[in-house]
Design a protein around this motif. Structure first.
Motif, PDB file in Angstrom:
ATOM      1  N   LEU A   1      -8.532  -0.636   0.124  1.00 10.83           N
ATOM      2  CA  LEU A   1      -8.935  -0.930  -1.245  1.00 10.83           C
ATOM      3  C   LEU A   1     -10.353  -0.456  -1.535  1.00 10.83           C
ATOM      4  O   LEU A   1     -10.656  -0.046  -2.661  1.00 10.83           O
ATOM      5  CB  LEU A   1      -8.833  -2.444  -1.498  1.00 10.83           C
ATOM      6  N   GLN A   2     -11.207  -0.491  -0.516  1.00 10.61           N
ATOM      7  CA  GLN A   2     -12.602  -0.080  -0.699  1.00 10.61           C
ATOM      8  C   GLN A   2     -12.760   1.435  -0.687  1.00 10.61           C
ATOM      9  O   GLN A   2     -13.738   1.963  -1.249  1.00 10.61           O
ATOM     10  CB  GLN A   2     -13.482  -0.683   0.411  1.00 10.61           C
ATOM     11  N   THR A   3     -11.852   2.153  -0.033  1.00  9.95           N
ATOM     12  CA  THR A   3     -12.001   3.607   0.104  1.00  9.95           C
ATOM     13  C   THR A   3     -11.119   4.397  -0.852  1.00  9.95           C
ATOM     14  O   THR A   3     -11.334   5.601  -1.026  1.00  9.95           O
ATOM     15  CB  THR A   3     -11.678   4.047   1.542  1.00  9.95           C
ATOM     16  N   LYS A   4     -10.130   3.770  -1.461  1.00 15.99           N
ATOM     17  CA  LYS A   4      -9.236   4.512  -2.355  1.00 15.99           C
ATOM     18  C   LYS A   4      -9.993   4.963  -3.596  1.00 15.99           C
ATOM     19  O   LYS A   4     -10.950   4.312  -4.044  1.00 15.99           O
ATOM     20  CB  LYS A   4      -8.032   3.648  -2.743  1.00 15.99           C
ATOM     21  N   THR A   5      -9.562   6.073  -4.157  1.00 11.59           N
ATOM     22  CA  THR A   5     -10.202   6.628  -5.342  1.00 11.59           C
ATOM     23  C   THR A   5      -9.319   6.511  -6.583  1.00 11.59           C
ATOM     24  O   THR A   5      -9.746   6.873  -7.675  1.00 11.59           O
ATOM     25  CB  THR A   5     -10.537   8.119  -5.114  1.00 11.59           C
ATOM     26  N   ARG A   6      -8.100   6.025  -6.400  1.00  9.79           N
ATOM     27  CA  ARG A   6      -7.198   5.826  -7.529  1.00  9.79           C
ATOM     28  C   ARG A   6      -6.590   4.429  -7.428  1.00  9.79           C
ATOM     29  O   ARG A   6      -6.920   3.660  -6.544  1.00  9.79           O
ATOM     30  CB  ARG A   6      -6.101   6.899  -7.544  1.00  9.79           C
ATOM     31  N   ARG A   7      -5.663   4.137  -8.335  1.00  5.93           N
ATOM     32  CA  ARG A   7      -5.062   2.806  -8.355  1.00  5.93           C
ATOM     33  C   ARG A   7      -4.297   2.542  -7.059  1.00  5.93           C
ATOM     34  O   ARG A   7      -3.832   3.461  -6.396  1.00  5.93           O
ATOM     35  CB  ARG A   7      -4.136   2.649  -9.562  1.00  5.93           C
ATOM     36  N   THR A   8      -4.150   1.284  -6.742  1.00  8.74           N
ATOM     37  CA  THR A   8      -3.481   0.882  -5.507  1.00  8.74           C
ATOM     38  C   THR A   8      -2.035   1.339  -5.511  1.00  8.74           C
ATOM     39  O   THR A   8      -1.305   1.131  -6.491  1.00  8.74           O
ATOM     40  CB  THR A   8      -3.536  -0.652  -5.345  1.00  8.74           C
ATOM     41  N   ASN A   9      -1.616   1.986  -4.442  1.00 12.06           N
ATOM     42  CA  ASN A   9      -0.236   2.436  -4.323  1.00 12.06           C
ATOM     43  C   ASN A   9       0.613   1.296  -3.760  1.00 12.06           C
ATOM     44  O   ASN A   9       0.402   0.847  -2.634  1.00 12.06           O
ATOM     45  CB  ASN A   9      -0.167   3.662  -3.398  1.00 12.06           C
ATOM     46  N   LEU A  10       1.576   0.831  -4.534  1.00 13.64           N
ATOM     47  CA  LEU A  10       2.374  -0.327  -4.143  1.00 13.64           C
ATOM     48  C   LEU A  10       3.293  -0.016  -2.969  1.00 13.64           C
ATOM     49  O   LEU A  10       3.530  -0.878  -2.114  1.00 13.64           O
ATOM     50  CB  LEU A  10       3.196  -0.819  -5.341  1.00 13.64           C
ATOM     51  N   LEU A  11       3.807   1.226  -2.909  1.00 11.38           N
ATOM     52  CA  LEU A  11       4.705   1.594  -1.825  1.00 11.38           C
ATOM     53  C   LEU A  11       3.962   1.639  -0.497  1.00 11.38           C
ATOM     54  O   LEU A  11       4.450   1.136   0.530  1.00 11.38           O
ATOM     55  CB  LEU A  11       5.357   2.948  -2.112  1.00 11.38           C
ATOM     56  N   PHE A  12       2.775   2.217  -0.513  1.00 11.78           N
ATOM     57  CA  PHE A  12       1.947   2.241   0.683  1.00 11.78           C
ATOM     58  C   PHE A  12       1.556   0.820   1.093  1.00 11.78           C
ATOM     59  O   PHE A  12       1.569   0.467   2.274  1.00 11.78           O
ATOM     60  CB  PHE A  12       0.698   3.081   0.444  1.00 11.78           C
ATOM     61  N   SER A  13       1.187   0.003   0.104  1.00 11.81           N
ATOM     62  CA  SER A  13       0.828  -1.387   0.385  1.00 11.81           C
ATOM     63  C   SER A  13       1.994  -2.133   1.014  1.00 11.81           C
ATOM     64  O   SER A  13       1.815  -2.938   1.937  1.00 11.81           O
ATOM     65  CB  SER A  13       0.398  -2.090  -0.908  1.00 11.81           C
ATOM     66  N   MET A  14       3.210  -1.852   0.534  1.00 13.00           N
ATOM     67  CA  MET A  14       4.383  -2.490   1.107  1.00 13.00           C
ATOM     68  C   MET A  14       4.564  -2.113   2.571  1.00 13.00           C
ATOM     69  O   MET A  14       4.922  -2.955   3.409  1.00 13.00           O
ATOM     70  CB  MET A  14       5.640  -2.095   0.312  1.00 13.00           C
ATOM     71  N   ALA A  15       4.297  -0.843   2.905  1.00 10.11           N
ATOM     72  CA  ALA A  15       4.417  -0.397   4.295  1.00 10.11           C
ATOM     73  C   ALA A  15       3.455  -1.169   5.196  1.00 10.11           C
ATOM     74  O   ALA A  15       3.832  -1.630   6.284  1.00 10.11           O
ATOM     75  CB  ALA A  15       4.150   1.102   4.397  1.00 10.11           C
ATOM     76  N   LEU A  16       2.216  -1.331   4.739  1.00 12.12           N
ATOM     77  CA  LEU A  16       1.233  -2.078   5.524  1.00 12.12           C
ATOM     78  C   LEU A  16       1.644  -3.537   5.698  1.00 12.12           C
ATOM     79  O   LEU A  16       1.563  -4.101   6.796  1.00 12.12           O
ATOM     80  CB  LEU A  16      -0.130  -2.007   4.850  1.00 12.12           C
ATOM     81  N   TRP A  17       2.116  -4.151   4.619  1.00 12.82           N
ATOM     82  CA  TRP A  17       2.436  -5.574   4.698  1.00 12.82           C
ATOM     83  C   TRP A  17       3.740  -5.828   5.438  1.00 12.82           C
ATOM     84  O   TRP A  17       3.946  -6.917   5.994  1.00 12.82           O
ATOM     85  CB  TRP A  17       2.431  -6.183   3.301  1.00 12.82           C
ATOM     86  N   LEU A  18       4.632  -4.863   5.488  1.00  8.57           N
ATOM     87  CA  LEU A  18       5.806  -4.983   6.356  1.00  8.57           C
ATOM     88  C   LEU A  18       5.373  -4.993   7.820  1.00  8.57           C
ATOM     89  O   LEU A  18       5.934  -5.722   8.651  1.00  8.57           O
ATOM     90  CB  LEU A  18       6.794  -3.844   6.096  1.00  8.57           C
ATOM     91  N   PHE A  19       4.357  -4.172   8.150  1.00 11.09           N
ATOM     92  CA  PHE A  19       3.786  -4.223   9.497  1.00 11.09           C
ATOM     93  C   PHE A  19       3.171  -5.606   9.769  1.00 11.09           C
ATOM     94  O   PHE A  19       3.252  -6.120  10.883  1.00 11.09           O
ATOM     95  CB  PHE A  19       2.725  -3.138   9.674  1.00 11.09           C
TER      96      PHE A  19
END
Length: 231
Positions: free
Chosen positions: A46-64
């Motif tokens: 969240l601190q390094t992204k330059t655009r809006r949060t990607n929900l699909l990528f976030s889902m991958a992290l939270w599935l982990f």
């Protein structure tokens, strides 16, 4: 871009504490430290992204994250759910890797390397599947599907890097390699030889895969002709 150092430091501290908990066999410290790892790396994203949060990528992290918590709380009985959640993350990452594919470069080295890689990974997969272990026999199709998805992720990552030696695909390849090493050492420790050093390597590789996962995703913004739905 916000200052990302605090979140990165938190990730390093949490990962180090989790590794120490594994090495020293401190269950309570593991229960406290490991749940902090993925939230810390997500905060780093969240601190390094330059655009809006990607929900699909976030889902991958939270599935982990879900997979990690099941591993901590139910390391034996929760194995099927661990595989399902992890495979869900792999499929999401594979979708990104395919969408980002570089223009293929066919050379003798590339073809030979990918062929040998597939043969080696296929051999390892079927060696594990042929172990006479109840959990593998009972969930054979799940283990097979999991292995195939992982091999595809590693292979696509390797093809991308061989075709384009950019930092984006370097991070992607490092992520896939760390995931492969983590899963391989997990299987060795669970089904073949139980050694603490093997389990430690598994955990370290797992944490490094999360780091390279975020580095890949923040770097992939620079790729040309992006898939609009994956932005």
């Amino acid at each position: 871009m916000k200052d990302s150092r605090p979140s990165l430091i938190l990730f390093i501290v949490a990962g180090t504490l989790a590794l120490l908990a594994k090495i020293l066999d401190m269950e309570m410290l593991m229960i406290v430290a490991k749940p902090m790892v993925i939230p810390a790396i997500f905060y780093y994203y969240l601190q390094t992204k330059t655009r809006r949060t990607n929900l699909l990528f976030s889902m991958a992290l939270w599935l982990f994250f879900v997979s990690d918590m099941i591993m901590v709380l139910f390391p034996v009985s929760g194995m099927p759910w661990i595989m399902i959640t992890s495979m869900g993350s792999y499929l999401i990452l594979l979708k990104f890797a395919v969408a980002d594919r570089a223009a293929l470069k066919f050379s003798a080295f590339n073809v030979i390397f990918i062929t040998l890689l597939l043969i080696l990974l296929g051999y390892i997969l079927f060696t594990i599947l042929n172990l006479n272990i109840d959990s593998i026999v009972t969930n054979y199709v799940m283990y097979l599907s999991y292995g195939i998805v992982l091999i595809m992720l590693v292979a696509v990552s390797a093809v991308n890097y061989l075709s384009d030696n950019s930092a984006v695909f370097l991070h992607l390849s490092c992520m896939a390699t760390c995931i492969l090493v983590s899963d391989l050492f997990f299987c060795i420790n669970r089904f073949m030889i139980q050694l603490s050093i093997i389990d430690d390597i598994n955990l370290f590789s797992q944490f490094m895969s999360y780091f390279f996962m975020v580095k890949y995703f923040t770097a992939r913004r620079k790729l040309p002709q992006r898939q609009p739905e994956l932005k």
